[in-house]
Design an enzyme around this catalytic site. Structure first.
Site, PDB file in Angstrom:
ATOM      1  N   ASP A   1      20.155  23.414  83.878  1.00 39.12           N
ATOM      2  CA  ASP A   1      21.783  23.861  84.065  1.00 39.12           C
ATOM      3  C   ASP A   1      22.516  22.794  84.513  1.00 39.12           C
ATOM      4  OD1 ASP A   1      20.971  26.465  83.290  1.00 39.12           O
ATOM      5  OD2 ASP A   1      21.012  27.267  85.184  1.00 39.12           O
TER       6      ASP A   1
ATOM      7  N   ASP B   1      19.019  31.065  86.564  1.00 44.37           N
ATOM      8  CA  ASP B   1      19.300  31.901  87.754  1.00 44.37           C
ATOM      9  C   ASP B   1      19.701  33.349  87.430  1.00 44.37           C
ATOM     10  OD1 ASP B   1      21.624  31.137  86.681  1.00 44.37           O
ATOM     11  OD2 ASP B   1      22.354  30.072  88.001  1.00 44.37           O
TER      12      ASP B   1
ATOM     13  N   ASP C   1      18.462  34.761  81.951  1.00 42.01           N
ATOM     14  CA  ASP C   1      17.524  33.807  81.724  1.00 42.01           C
ATOM     15  C   ASP C   1      16.162  34.025  81.934  1.00 42.01           C
ATOM     16  OD1 ASP C   1      19.656  31.643  81.767  1.00 42.01           O
ATOM     17  OD2 ASP C   1      19.933  31.701  84.015  1.00 42.01           O
TER      18      ASP C   1
HETATM   19  P1  ATP Z   1      25.741  26.079  83.806  1.00 43.87           P
HETATM   20  O1  ATP Z   1      25.229  27.006  82.705  1.00 43.87           O
HETATM   21  O2  ATP Z   1      25.357  24.432  83.448  1.00 43.87           O
HETATM   22  O3  ATP Z   1      25.423  26.504  85.174  1.00 43.87           O
HETATM   23  P2  ATP Z   1      28.258  27.227  83.965  1.00 43.87           P
HETATM   24  O4  ATP Z   1      28.159  27.432  85.298  1.00 43.87           O
HETATM   25  O5  ATP Z   1      29.685  26.785  83.555  1.00 43.87           O
HETATM   26  O6  ATP Z   1      27.192  26.019  83.683  1.00 43.87           O
HETATM   27  P3  ATP Z   1      28.342  29.836  82.862  1.00 43.87           P
HETATM   28  O7  ATP Z   1      27.774  30.365  84.119  1.00 43.87           O
HETATM   29  O8  ATP Z   1      27.349  30.450  81.677  1.00 43.87           O
HETATM   30  O9  ATP Z   1      27.896  28.212  82.922  1.00 43.87           O
HETATM   31  O10 ATP Z   1      29.668  29.762  82.528  1.00 43.87           O
HETATM   32  C1  ATP Z   1      30.307  29.533  81.315  1.00 43.87           C
HETATM   33  C2  ATP Z   1      31.661  29.312  81.167  1.00 43.87           C
HETATM   34  O11 ATP Z   1      32.230  30.849  81.579  1.00 43.87           O
HETATM   35  C3  ATP Z   1      32.353  28.487  82.229  1.00 43.87           C
HETATM   36  O12 ATP Z   1      32.364  27.414  81.712  1.00 43.87           O
HETATM   37  C4  ATP Z   1      33.684  28.957  82.684  1.00 43.87           C
HETATM   38  O13 ATP Z   1      34.738  28.598  81.499  1.00 43.87           O
HETATM   39  C5  ATP Z   1      33.365  30.416  82.417  1.00 43.87           C
HETATM   40  N1  ATP Z   1      33.265  31.260  83.597  1.00 43.87           N
HETATM   41  C6  ATP Z   1      32.220  30.785  84.580  1.00 43.87           C
HETATM   42  N2  ATP Z   1      32.374  31.790  85.536  1.00 43.87           N
HETATM   43  C7  ATP Z   1      33.462  32.583  85.487  1.00 43.87           C
HETATM   44  C8  ATP Z   1      34.010  33.659  86.066  1.00 43.87           C
HETATM   45  N3  ATP Z   1      33.644  33.836  87.222  1.00 43.87           N
HETATM   46  N4  ATP Z   1      35.057  34.253  85.776  1.00 43.87           N
HETATM   47  C9  ATP Z   1      35.619  33.793  84.366  1.00 43.87           C
HETATM   48  N5  ATP Z   1      35.171  32.863  83.600  1.00 43.87           N
HETATM   49  C10 ATP Z   1      33.913  32.333  84.141  1.00 43.87           C
END
Ligand code: ATP
Length: 892
Positions: free
Chosen positions: A330, A618, A622
């Protein structure tokens, strides 16, 4: 009345509790009354029974038979020292059993200690305050707060729920997520009641509060735990290989023993004496202590890994880590610090930096909706675990909410009434709030998903329709921010009219974009470089925008080429498994906007290519990928209980660099086991050769059976263990990963141990023997009595030489190729302890009356020691030459 057939109020009252929880003093009292909320571990096998088993396994039985035969021999042919041999063999069995038991016990304790490093914590409400406590401290009447990914810590009657769905598979076996309600249930059993969540089940989505009504062994899970507790750890492939190896060697040793017995008979040796030798050969060559030593070195490795923030949950994971070829990681929190700060805004058609934002605050008020959105649309909690004031939750939301609170003005009239939760598939979330302007929906998320629900945009000219031109300006702004490695979020809102569906994320007005910075962890670029050097591929699998992912990947040195392959979740969905497998051939590849469920496909495609895959995760979603991967890695800080349960390795600091450290330790274990195998096997040759010489050349026996046992089970044991505790060699991460199925015992290793080191040691031992005999005037063909002082001295010199050679060998075995000069004598205090033990044992054997009596030895002079030391130095020189030749061969 059963608690599930009562109403919420009645249930609380029946447990003498309330919706604000128990007072601390009452909770403490109940803890005393009901005991900790723990499942008593079923004692798998009684300790005594396990101790007894150390004396009844296959090898031990072979040895018991040998001892029995010796006593029988004593009976028929007294005075040949057979009883003493029998006693010595019994001693061997005892020492071995105790040592093996100690090692296994220590290994088990080490693994158990790891579990305690990551205690299970739960959020409870006590006297109206939310706090995090150990799950073991929960008592009946406590109010627990549950959210997505949590394990339910005790049996609870639900008192508040929001979109709660639970997975009951651990208790009922059904794997579909089930919704819950608050209504009293008419069901007979709590297992069927929908207002109950049971210990051991997990929350798939939503949030809830419940009042605990049963803890520990009184829970439904506790009742079945006795039936399901698995019997210990599964054995690892390495342990199985060692067990197989030990059996082969034992078979071989027995074969040689029998053969030598027959030869002895043929050349007319007295039968009992001959039998004695055969037994000795078997005893000397059976690698009795190997398996526990291997288990202990694996366990010690888990402890070293824990010190480097990587917690191994099963012993077999240690060696799989060592052969990992690909890490799918990630981005957020693992490669980056997860410390978010708002850097840029695209608002009213203009791009602002953080500094400009502060300066333009009053002018921004016309865009208030954006800041109201950031202030309200989140999942943050107001209090933290210790009860201190502050926002707690996702660092990105904290950064956004802080900016919102600063710039949104008065939020007093705003009240949140509903939420459409975030998930990685939708990539957005919304809240519905009552505000002075009426009921509003605020939505935030990945720009493409929010944009899809927008019809208008806030621009310089006020609210205008979101036409193609406006859309492309917006996307250009997103690309610009993402290209700098910022995570971009879009914010939109709409008025909710009372008639329409309130949760409809359509017809929204786009208020603006915000770009947040999440700097890479400083340790990550070197860790990625180490992986590359170690032949391990790192692939970023992020939920973020491709450009953001790519920019970060470049910053951390993961991607350097001009045209890396970037595959988005959308594209991935359209790819067949074969296409995906082929796409993975690209030298540089990155997956972006990937949903958690898609990770599994990437893992499987890599595995089909023959890779050994480690994957991080996490969330609840997953878990399947974590299970499918060869090594599932969960985050210790940010991970959910469900992810941790599915993982093989837990990162205590959520840091990518810790994965690399764990891989290094995993590789080192394998090398270490090879080191002590070489060490142990080397001494078999100087134990065998004297006997062969005795049979073939009719000389006095240079090394008696009891002396052989003294080496194998006295002087060799602790040093071997010390080699198992060697620190990783720096070069271990400069080599490619071990091939799948590569054998521990290679031909190279056998040749080095038996044909090189072993032969040198045997030559030295024989030299020492003849040196003493010669100095005493012995002539070839002359027989010596078993108690003749000259003979005693000569065999003692032979034994002492083997021990001295093994001391040198201990250091030579620290590396199969590198020169001793490059690693020296330090770096592992256990080696010195091992040598000290060796010295103590040999001095006891040579210079004390009981030692002399038991082992048939006598004190030897300084010339013998000098000769032994000289031979050891010569062996070192020869081994150095061999290593230099090998290194030269590798270079050219
Ligand atoms: P990684 O998977 O590498 O940790 P990430 O944290 O960006 O990356 P996700 O948590 O799947 O991955 O989030 C995907 C997308 O969703 C983010 O890039 C963001 O645009 C959106 N996002 C993440 N958290 C929120 C939230 N709390 N509220 C609204 N949109 C969110």
């Amino acid at each position: 009345m059963r608690v599930h057939s009562l109403t919420v109020e009645q249930a609380l009252a029946s447990l003498n509790s309330s919706s604000t929880g128990l007072p601390a003093a009452e909770a403490a009292r109940r803890l005393g009354e009901f005991g900790p909320n723990l499942l008593e571990e079923v004692e798998q096998r009684h300790l005594l029974l396990r101790f007894a088993q150390e004396f009844t396994h296959f090898f031990a039985i072979v040895l018991w038979i040998a001892a029995g035969l010796s006593f029988v021999a004593e009976h028929f042919d007294p005075g040949q020292g057979m009883a003493r041999l029998g006693l010595a063999i019994v001693g061997v069995i005892v020492i071995n059993g105790v040592f093996s038991f100690w090692q296994e016990y220590k290994a088990e304790r080490a693994v158990a200690a790891l579990r305690r490093l990551l205690p299970h914590r739960v959020k409870t409400l006590r006297a109206g305050e939310i706090s995090g406590i150990l799950a073991s401290e929960l008592v009946p009447g406590d109010i627990v707060l549950l959210e997505e990914g949590d394990f339910v810590p005790a049996d609870c009657r639900l008192i508040e729920i929001a979109g709660l769905r639970v997975n009951l598979s651990t208790v009922t076996g059904e794997s579909l997520a089930r919704a819950r309600t608050l209504e009293p249930s008419a069901e007979e059993s709590p297992l069927q009641a929908k207002n109950i969540v049971l210990a051991g089940t997990s929350v798939v989505s939503g949030q809830a509060r419940g009042v605990v009504y049963a803890t520990g062994m009184r829970t439904e899970f506790g009742r079945i735990a006795h039936l399901t507790q698995t019997a210990g750890e599964a054995s690892s492939p390495l342990q199985r290989e060692i067990a197989r190896l030990s059996r082969i060697v034992a078979g071989l040793a027995t074969g040689i023993g029998v053969l030598l017995f027959l030869v002895g008979q043929a050349i007319g040796l007295p039968t009992w004496e001959n039998l004695l030798f055969a037994i000795g050969i078997i005893v000397a060559n059976v690698p009795e202590g190997l398996l526990p030593t291997v288990t202990l070195s694996l366990a010690m490795a888990t402890q070293r890994m824990a010190r480097r923030n990587a917690l191994v949950r099963h012993l077999p994971a240690v060696e799989t880590l060592g052969s990992t070829t690909v890490i799918c990681s990630d981005k957020t929190g693992t490669l980056t610090q997860n410390r978010m700060s708002v850097q840029r805004l695209w608002i009213g058609g203009r791009m602002l930096s953080c500094g400009e934002l502060a300066r333009q605050a009053p002018a921004l008020l016309e865009h208030r909706a954006l800041f109201v959105n950031t202030a309200l649309c989140h999942d943050l909690k107001e209090v933290d675990e210790q009860g201190r004031q502050g926002l707690r939750g996702d660092p990105m939301e904290i950064a956004l909410a802080a900016v919102g609170r600063q710039l949104a003005g008065d939020l007093a009239g705003c009240r949140r009434v509903a939420e459409i939760a975030f998930d990685t598939d939708r990539k957005r979330m919304s809240v519905i709030c009552d505000t002075p302007q009426g009921r509003m929906l605020y939505c935030k998320g990945a720009p493409e998903t929010v944009l899809a629900g927008c019809s208008c945009v806030h621009s310089e000219a006020g609210v205008v329709p979101l036409d193609t031109a406006a859309r492309s300006r917006l996307l250009a702004a997103q690309d610009e921010m993402a290209g700098q490695g910022l995570r971009v979020l879009a914010f939109a809102h709409r008025a909710v009219d009372q008639q329409g569906p309130p949760g409809d994320e359509r017809q929204m007005v786009l208020a603006g974009l915000i770009g947040l910075e999440d700097p890479p962890r400083p340790e990550v670029p070197p860790a990625i470089a180490r992986c590359r050097e170690a032949g391990i591929r790192t692939i970023m699998v992020t939920g973020d925008h491709p450009r953001t992912g790519l920019a970060i990947a470049r910053q951390i040195g993961l991607i350097s080429g001009e045209a890396p392959t970037v595959i988005s979740g959308e594209q991935l969905r359209l790819m067949s498994p074969t296409q995906l497998q082929l796409a993975l051939d690209a030298p540089e590849i990155l997956f972006a906007r990937v949903a958690a469920e898609q990770k599994m496909r990437i893992v499987e495609a890599l595995q089909n290519k023959g890779e050994i895959v480690a994957v991080t995760g996490d969330g609840v979603n997953d878990a399947p990928a974590l299970k499918a991967a060869d090594i599932g890695i969960a985050m210790g800080i940010g991970g959910t209980d469900v992810a941790k349960e599915a993982a093989d390795l837990i990162l205590l600091d959520d840091n990518f660099a810790s994965i690399v450290a764990a891989i290094e330790e995993g590789r080192a274990v394998f090398e270490n086991i090879r080191k002590f195998l070489t060490y142990i096997l080397s001494s078999n040759i100087p134990e065998l050769v004297p006997y062969l010489a005795f049979v073939l050349f009719r000389i006095p026996l240079p090394l008696t059976i009891i002396q052989i046992l003294a080496v194998d089970l006295g002087t060799d044991m602790l040093p071997a263990l010390a080699l198992g505790a060697e620190k990783p060699d720096p070069a271990v991460m400069r080599r490619p990963p071990r091939r799948r199925g590569e054998r521990l015992l290679s031909w190279g290793l056998l040749a080095r141990a038996y044909l090189f080191l072993g032969i040198i040691e045997a030559t030295a031992a024989m030299l020492a023997f003849f040196f003493v005999l010669d100095a005493g005037g012995w002539q070839h063909g002359q027989t010596l009595d078993r108690l003749d002082p000259l003979y005693l001295q000569a065999t003692s010199a032979c034994l002492a030489t083997i021990v001295v050679m093994q001391m040198m060998n201990l250091y030579l075995c620290r590396h199969p190729r590198r020169s001793i000069l490059s690693y020296g004598l330090g770096g592992n205090r256990y080696l010195l302890l091992g040598i000290a033990a060796e010295v103590a044992v040999i001095l006891f054997i040579l210079y004390t009356p009981p030692g002399n009596w038991l082992f048939g030895t006598a004190a030897i002079g300084s010339s013998s020691w000098l000769l032994a030391a000289g031979c050891a130095i010569l062996m070192c020189a020869l081994e150095e030459l061999r290593k230099a030749w090998l290194r030269h061969g590798q270079r050219s």
